[in-house]
Design an enzyme around this catalytic site. Structure first.
Site, PDB file in Angstrom:
ATOM      1  N   GLU A  63      -3.434  11.357   1.552  1.00  0.00           N
ATOM      2  CA  GLU A  63      -2.789  12.078   2.642  1.00  0.00           C
ATOM      3  C   GLU A  63      -2.045  12.511   1.228  1.00  0.00           C
ATOM      4  OE1 GLU A  63       1.729  11.339   4.478  1.00  0.00           O
ATOM      5  OE2 GLU A  63       0.357  10.034   4.992  1.00  0.00           O
ATOM      6  N   SER A  84       0.550   3.482  10.932  1.00  0.00           N
ATOM      7  CA  SER A  84       0.214   5.031  10.381  1.00  0.00           C
ATOM      8  C   SER A  84       0.451   6.334  11.822  1.00  0.00           C
ATOM      9  CB  SER A  84      -0.666   5.656  10.238  1.00  0.00           C
ATOM     10  OG  SER A  84      -1.219   7.186   9.784  1.00  0.00           O
ATOM     11  N   LYS A  99      -3.633   0.875   3.847  1.00  0.00           N
ATOM     12  CA  LYS A  99      -2.715   1.823   4.413  1.00  0.00           C
ATOM     13  C   LYS A  99      -1.935   2.472   3.328  1.00  0.00           C
ATOM     14  CE  LYS A  99       0.480   3.929   6.920  1.00  0.00           C
ATOM     15  NZ  LYS A  99       1.753   4.102   6.063  1.00  0.00           N
ATOM     16  N   HIS A 146      -4.893   4.540   2.464  1.00  0.00           N
ATOM     17  CA  HIS A 146      -4.582   5.985   3.019  1.00  0.00           C
ATOM     18  C   HIS A 146      -3.625   7.080   2.911  1.00  0.00           C
ATOM     19  CE1 HIS A 146      -1.875   7.889   6.411  1.00  0.00           C
ATOM     20  NE2 HIS A 146      -3.719   8.050   7.260  1.00  0.00           N
ATOM     21  N   ASN A 147      -2.608   7.127   2.526  1.00  0.00           N
ATOM     22  CA  ASN A 147      -1.008   7.412   2.161  1.00  0.00           C
ATOM     23  C   ASN A 147      -1.236   8.049   0.545  1.00  0.00           C
ATOM     24  OD1 ASN A 147       0.106   6.253   4.144  1.00  0.00           O
ATOM     25  ND2 ASN A 147       2.129   6.042   3.508  1.00  0.00           N
TER      26      ASN A 147
END
Length: 479
Positions: A192, A130, A185, A188-189
């Site tokens: 986001e 990232s 990940k 995480h997105n």
């Protein structure tokens, strides 16, 4: 120029090229390869003075340039293109070598690939990266999965090229076996997505309800970025809002089409949360908000629907309202991270990964898109209590939300009264209130399910499952 490389990168679009440059800048000899050889030659021509590159024009030449155990990073499009590259290179590798997938792969694909390659003695390391193209070059947040053996060999290299947090710690951790890195990940997105939606709602409230201009809102965000909301996304939001379009002289945000794109990781976060039975309502609303923005015909057909028109406030009232929006944004942000970490924990339990949420929060402090000052607080919360069931169970976060909740509710009242959509703020507060409720209407839902489908229910006073003979004598039988 070396004839032997310590690591190799195949797939030299912007992310792959910058990652290769990052390794080279940090003293590693890097083999570079691309399906189109001209791109390999261009990298060496344009950036060859940055470090030691070993160009290769064929897969065989690329593999031959790598020292054992070979570390081969794939930076190509997720899905079929990744499988095609693996099928091309795997026959050329030997037991103990490793293939590192640095793309945004679905974690289920990573688990499959890891299993298939393990049977051939090859380590497959699904690695979330990232930070975008700048992070790839200057230091990203890195989330590798895979075997402990592969991390022992690869980890020190990733730690060297990763972003560094304010305390100097490298923003990389071994997340766990097989698909753990790409799962982390993915979440995480998803966070986001939620973060960006909440910031967007704060912007719209400040503009439509408080009456501020984009330039004024930019200054508000700059002020927020000096406090507890200090983060990369708040920082760039101020820059975007302050930008003036050169062609028209209008605020940049007024000349950009309001239809948001998405690449799929946010959707995956919601889909997998549904499979795991984890409520990530804030992330889901962010995904749906982007989807709704793209339905231009539906929006056009609905534009004349009845509803209030927002009436901007006076200067004093606007300033007070801006403070309330800051409280609502911060509280909603805590909820979004709470939901994300819940999904990571649930995924870890489901797949036996043993992901450390404290370590994850630590590596998100630098390099990645959601890097923020309050991640130090999250790390400290998990360090103090590794079995923390929810960020809202942390005393510090609970106290902050308690202090914010009156303003949070007032902002939503104003949004409803003035017809400004706030799906992210609303979902966050509904989640918070659902957690703190003594009783939920799920008891009624259980009764309905038992009535129409004999699905049974459980009681509060005795153990066991029961079914009521609805429409008959309504007697209760134990299932």
């Amino acid at each position: 120029m070396s004839t032997s490389a310590q690591i190799g990168v195949t797939g030299l679009a912007v992310m792959g090229r910058n990652l290769a440059r990052n390794f080279a800048r940090n003293g590693y000899a890097v083999a570079v390869h691309n399906r189109t050889p001209s791109r390999t030659r261009e990298l060496v021509r344009d950036f060859g003075d940055e470090g030691d590159f070993v160009p290769a024009e064929s897969p065989e030449e690329f593999v031959a340039a790598l020292e054992r155990p070979r570390r081969l990073i794939i930076m190509v499009k997720a899905g079929d293109p990744t499988d095609a590259v693996i099928q091309e290179f795997a026959p050329l590798l030997e037991p103990g070598d490793m293939i590192i997938d640095g793309g945004n792969a679905h974690f289920a694909d990573t688990r499959r690939r890891e299993r298939e390659l393990r049977e051939r003695g090859i380590h497959f390391v699904g690695t979330g990266i990232s930070g975008g193209e700048e992070g790839a070059l200057h230091g990203p947040s890195i989330m590798p999965g895979g075997s402990t053996e592969s991390y022992a060999s690869l980890g020190p290299m990733l730690e060297k090229i990763s972003a560094k947090a304010a305390d100097g710690a490298p923003c990389v951790t071994h997340c766990g076996p097989d698909g753990a890195g790409h799962f982390v990940k993915m979440v995480h997105n998803g966070i986001e997505y939620a973060d960006m939606q909440l910031i967007g709602e704060a912007y719209q409230l400040l503009r439509d309800v408080a009456g501020y201009s984009p330039a004024q809102i930019a200054e508000i965000f700059r002020t927020w970025n000096t406090g507890r909301l200090d983060s990369y996304l708040i920082e760039i939001t101020a820059e975007v809002l302050a930008h003036v379009d050169a062609r028209t002289g209008k605020p940049f945000v007024d000349v950009v089409l309001d239809r948001a794109e998405q690449k799929g990781t946010g959707r995956w976060t919601v889909q997998i949360a549904l499979d795991l039975g984890v409520p990530v309502s804030g992330i889901a609303e962010a995904v749906f908000a982007r989807s709704l923005s793209g339905h231009a015909e539906l929006r056009a057909a609905s534009r004349e629907l009845a509803g209030p028109v927002a009436q901007p406030m006076g200067e004093k009232a606007a300033a007070a309202f801006a403070d309330q929006v800051e409280q609502a944004l911060y509280a909603s942000k805590i909820v979004s991270y709470t939901q994300g970490f819940h999904e990571i924990t649930a995924g870890s339990e489901e797949y036996g990964w043993n992901v450390d949420p404290g370590a994850v929060s630590s590596i998100w402090r630098g390099g990645c898109i959601i890097r923020a000052a309050f991640l130090d607080r999250i790390r400290a919360a998990y360090d103090t209590r590794p079995d923390l069931p929810s960020l809202l169970a942390d005393k510090g976060f609970a106290e902050e939300i308690a202090a914010a909740q009156d303003d949070w509710r007032a902002v939503l009242v104003a949004a409803v009264q003035q017809g400004v959509p706030t799906p992210g703020f609303s979902a966050a507060l509904a989640y918070y209130d659902a957690l703190r409720a003594d009783r939920l209407p799920a008891a009624l839902t259980q009764g309905q399910r038992d009535y129409f489908g004999a699905h049974t229910y459980r009681r509060t006073d005795v153990e066991g499952s029961f079914h009521t003979l609805w429409g008959q004598d309504r007697s209760e039988v134990e299932a």
